[in-house]
Design an enzyme around this catalytic site. Structure first.
Site, PDB file in Angstrom:
ATOM      1  N   LYS A  43       5.707  52.413  16.123  1.00  0.00           N
ATOM      2  CA  LYS A  43       5.815  51.257  15.251  1.00  0.00           C
ATOM      3  C   LYS A  43       7.155  51.243  14.514  1.00  0.00           C
ATOM      4  O   LYS A  43       7.539  50.242  13.935  1.00  0.00           O
ATOM      5  CB  LYS A  43       4.682  51.285  14.206  1.00  0.00           C
ATOM      6  N   GLU A  99      15.098  51.914  18.919  1.00  0.00           N
ATOM      7  CA  GLU A  99      14.381  53.008  18.250  1.00  0.00           C
ATOM      8  C   GLU A  99      14.807  53.081  16.783  1.00  0.00           C
ATOM      9  O   GLU A  99      15.919  52.683  16.428  1.00  0.00           O
ATOM     10  CB  GLU A  99      14.766  54.294  18.979  1.00  0.00           C
ATOM     11  N   ASP A 100      13.917  53.595  15.954  1.00  0.00           N
ATOM     12  CA  ASP A 100      14.270  53.745  14.539  1.00  0.00           C
ATOM     13  C   ASP A 100      15.201  54.936  14.336  1.00  0.00           C
ATOM     14  O   ASP A 100      16.255  54.814  13.718  1.00  0.00           O
ATOM     15  CB  ASP A 100      13.013  53.863  13.656  1.00  0.00           C
ATOM     16  N   ASP A 103      15.647  62.042  16.666  1.00  0.00           N
ATOM     17  CA  ASP A 103      15.579  63.297  15.920  1.00  0.00           C
ATOM     18  C   ASP A 103      15.855  64.447  16.906  1.00  0.00           C
ATOM     19  O   ASP A 103      17.008  64.717  17.227  1.00  0.00           O
ATOM     20  CB  ASP A 103      14.185  63.360  15.287  1.00  0.00           C
ATOM     21  N   PHE A 152      13.732  64.408   5.661  1.00  0.00           N
ATOM     22  CA  PHE A 152      12.730  63.457   6.128  1.00  0.00           C
ATOM     23  C   PHE A 152      12.971  62.094   5.508  1.00  0.00           C
ATOM     24  O   PHE A 152      12.975  61.925   4.299  1.00  0.00           O
ATOM     25  CB  PHE A 152      11.294  63.930   5.889  1.00  0.00           C
ATOM     26  N   ARG A 165       6.779  52.116   5.406  1.00  0.00           N
ATOM     27  CA  ARG A 165       7.466  51.304   6.420  1.00  0.00           C
ATOM     28  C   ARG A 165       8.010  50.008   5.838  1.00  0.00           C
ATOM     29  O   ARG A 165       9.024  49.487   6.288  1.00  0.00           O
ATOM     30  CB  ARG A 165       6.509  50.939   7.566  1.00  0.00           C
TER      31      ARG A 165
HETATM   32  P1  IMP Z   1      12.180  62.967  18.478  1.00  0.00           P
HETATM   33  O1  IMP Z   1      11.460  63.007  19.793  1.00  0.00           O
HETATM   34  O2  IMP Z   1      12.140  64.295  17.781  1.00  0.00           O
HETATM   35  O3  IMP Z   1      13.592  62.433  18.574  1.00  0.00           O
HETATM   36  O4  IMP Z   1      11.309  62.045  17.526  1.00  0.00           O
HETATM   37  C1  IMP Z   1      11.535  60.717  17.400  1.00  0.00           C
HETATM   38  C2  IMP Z   1      10.449  60.071  16.543  1.00  0.00           C
HETATM   39  O5  IMP Z   1      10.025  60.909  15.477  1.00  0.00           O
HETATM   40  C3  IMP Z   1      11.036  58.827  15.894  1.00  0.00           C
HETATM   41  O6  IMP Z   1      10.816  57.708  16.682  1.00  0.00           O
HETATM   42  C4  IMP Z   1      10.278  58.764  14.598  1.00  0.00           C
HETATM   43  O7  IMP Z   1       9.108  58.024  14.778  1.00  0.00           O
HETATM   44  C5  IMP Z   1       9.900  60.179  14.279  1.00  0.00           C
HETATM   45  N1  IMP Z   1      10.817  60.730  13.255  1.00  0.00           N
HETATM   46  C6  IMP Z   1      11.767  61.667  13.444  1.00  0.00           C
HETATM   47  N2  IMP Z   1      12.417  61.946  12.301  1.00  0.00           N
HETATM   48  C7  IMP Z   1      11.859  61.143  11.359  1.00  0.00           C
HETATM   49  C8  IMP Z   1      12.110  60.952   9.949  1.00  0.00           C
HETATM   50  O8  IMP Z   1      12.990  61.568   9.306  1.00  0.00           O
HETATM   51  N3  IMP Z   1      11.324  60.050   9.325  1.00  0.00           N
HETATM   52  C9  IMP Z   1      10.347  59.342   9.960  1.00  0.00           C
HETATM   53  N4  IMP Z   1      10.085  59.480  11.267  1.00  0.00           N
HETATM   54  C10 IMP Z   1      10.827  60.379  11.962  1.00  0.00           C
HETATM   55 MG    MG Z   2       8.351  56.585  15.572  1.00  0.00          MG
END
Ligand code: IMP
Ligand code: MG
Length: 179
Positions: A43, A99-100, A103, A152, A165
């Protein structure tokens, strides 16, 4: 107010609007003459994507996917599952994944591999935020808003346990909220 849970504000609504406008203009100039299919990862990307698409002065079709992100924790699990696929056949389409935040990159690396097999005409990644210090899987971000430190982050679509959100700013969540 929910903003009491912010340790600090990283980006104000005005800064976000300016960044999103600039990203939209860049995309519009790169995709001149082509039709974009923008695929938002629900989302988190929903807020960013609707603003971004409105700053692109070209036809932009919408679709969405839900990709696994387990539990309410702050760390991404290594497992990647498509929980809701998009409806569109992307073969021959110009696809931009929205994507938001990237990470660890684990989710996106695997998702891009899956989508490439569907043979789109082009596939680009657009992320509002990136945490390069957390990267485990290498992913090239074609359009990146800002790099952020390893903290975070919530607001403007990003949540912690489905909260924050709808905050129009982006900030660092107080550690006391989740530890
Ligand atoms: P990744 O696979 O570790 O890159 O995770 C990506 C997903 O983790 C993103 O689409 C976010 O939904 C969530 N995410 C990673 N870091 C944060 C953060 O600092 N705040 C909120 N959501 C996060
Ligand atoms: Mg996410």
């Amino acid at each position: 107010m929910m903003m009491e849970d912010f340790e600090k504000v990283l980006f104000t609504p005005e800064q976000i609007a300016e960044k999103v406008r600039a990203m939209g203009e860049q995309i519009a100039s790169d995709y001149e003459g082509r039709e974009i299919l923008m695929v938002g990862i629900l989302k988190g990307a929903s807020v960013f994507m609707t603003d971004l698409a409105r700053s692109i002065h070209l036809p932009v079709a919408f679709d969405f996917m839900i990709v696994s992100s387990y539990g309410a924790g702050t760390d991404s699990s290594g497992q990647v599952t498509i929980r809701k696929d998009m409806d569109t056949d992307i073969r021959g389409r110009h696809v931009i994944i929205c994507e938001d935040i990237i990470d660890s990159g684990i989710t996106m690396k695997r998702l891009l591999e899956i989508l490439r097999e569907r043979q789109p005409a082009s596939l680009a990644l657009c992320a509002l935020l990136s945490k390069p210090s957390r990267r485990v899987a290498e992913v090239a971000i074609d359009y990146c808003g800002w790099e952020v430190p390893d903290e975070f982050i919530v607001g403007y679509g990003l949540d912690y346990a489905e909260r924050y959100r709808n905050i129009p700013a982006i900030g660092v969540l107080k550690r006391s909220v989740y530890s």
